[in-house]
Design an enzyme around this catalytic site. Sequence first.
Site, PDB file in Angstrom:
ATOM      1  N   ASP A 196      12.719  12.147   0.757  1.00 35.80           N
ATOM      2  CA  ASP A 196      12.909  13.049   1.725  1.00 35.80           C
ATOM      3  C   ASP A 196      13.183  14.774   1.171  1.00 35.80           C
ATOM      4  OD1 ASP A 196      12.453  11.445   4.124  1.00 35.80           O
ATOM      5  OD2 ASP A 196      14.628  11.198   4.422  1.00 35.80           O
ATOM      6  N   ARG A 233      23.012   3.275  10.891  1.00 32.43           N
ATOM      7  CA  ARG A 233      23.471   2.100  10.391  1.00 32.43           C
ATOM      8  C   ARG A 233      24.714   1.900  11.081  1.00 32.43           C
ATOM      9  NH1 ARG A 233      19.800   4.311   6.533  1.00 32.43           N
ATOM     10  NH2 ARG A 233      19.002   2.854   5.139  1.00 32.43           N
ATOM     11  N   GLN A 273      13.124   0.884   4.936  1.00 33.60           N
ATOM     12  CA  GLN A 273      13.856   0.640   6.138  1.00 33.60           C
ATOM     13  C   GLN A 273      13.516  -0.850   6.596  1.00 33.60           C
ATOM     14  OE1 GLN A 273      12.945   3.390   9.351  1.00 33.60           O
ATOM     15  NE2 GLN A 273      13.962   4.936   8.143  1.00 33.60           N
TER      16      GLN A 273
END
Length: 433
Positions: A317, A28, A172
């Site tokens: 995650d 990012r 995302q």
Amino acid sequence: MTESVRLPVARLKPSTVALPGSKSISNRTLLLAALSDNACEIHSLLKSDDTDRMLEALDKLGVQIEYLAEDRLKVHGTGGRFPNRTADLFLGNAGTAFRPLTAALAVLGGDYHLHGVPRMHERPIGDLVDALRIAGADVEYLGKEHYPPLHIGERQDNGERVIPIKGNVSSQFLTALLMALPLTGQAFEIRMVGELISKPYIDITLKLMAQFGVQVINEGYRVFKIPADAHYHAPEHLHVEGDASSASYFLAAGLIAATPVRVTGIGANSIQGDVAFARELEKIGADVVWGENFVEVSRPKERAVQSFDLDANHIPDAAMTLAIVALATGQTCTLRNIGSWRVKETDRIAAMANELRKLGAKVVEEAEAIHITPPETLTPDAVIDTYDDHRMAMCFSLVSLLGVPVVINDPKCTHKTFPTYFDVFSSLTETAE
């Protein structure tokens, strides 16, 4: 022949681990710096396959980047307009590069071809493309509908300023749209359709955008308002936090082995949602110490690791690591609301179920959940397939702390986010066989 590494039965030493930079923040930050109207020196940038793909793409788009040290570089911003309006970009399996670049290039317009490895072409992108088309973008599927590879052409401003987007497949897509729309200079309203998963990743995006001078109004994660006349202005220096998802393996090791492990590079004020993993460990038996730039986990040997039934939507995650922790509990454990695992580097629910069964565990797989019952004794020397998924390899390394050796196929898949993982892991352990 597939390369593999055999991890013998290991004993964890009291340890401190300096984390590599966060993948989510690194990619990012690179894109925001490239789109800024000034130069930004980025420190502690992750060196990995995913960041390499982003850097290669920015180079092809004409962004000037000075490499100052192994983990430090200076990005010279382009003022929100890439110099090269034609490019062929190979982005590997890097979702954190592919999705945001798709949106930025679609909003700016040009003649771009975006593609990746075969698995990237199996990861859906249709919800993002639908939203970009509503905003006037010209995005064409070059293969299967709703999936990469893509061709991006010139955008026509159609005056549409309210953009609906689905958030139930990948956060995302929203991140990509949020970062791209300020490049138009127009005010936009993004409206969520249905549930938004993985909200902590949106928090990372909004906090970084604010550091680069663009304040988005977040109305309860349902509506996001982008101001008119926004433009990116980078801080002169930016330090990338350590990767909180990568921290999960070491923190879990401290719990499993009842040995103190400290990770540095994240702390109590981290902008990453995966730091909440340490709080989940606390609920099942860990002692956790929080500092400004560290988290430490340990467990008294007389205290058992508790079983859990967890809605893991907030730590998708890091939750993979809990699937291995489940083996230390002796009881059935459940991870729920993990449907996003299905569209990651591999179908992680199916992959996790397959490999846990090799260790003797009973596993029940659902569309968005997994139930794990550990065996009385784990199967030694199980050969674990990793599916070209860095997190599968790192997760299953922890099995060596549970009293059995384990073989990990394709250990180099960790290059996606943590190239030195197995070296670091072995430095924290000693053989107990």
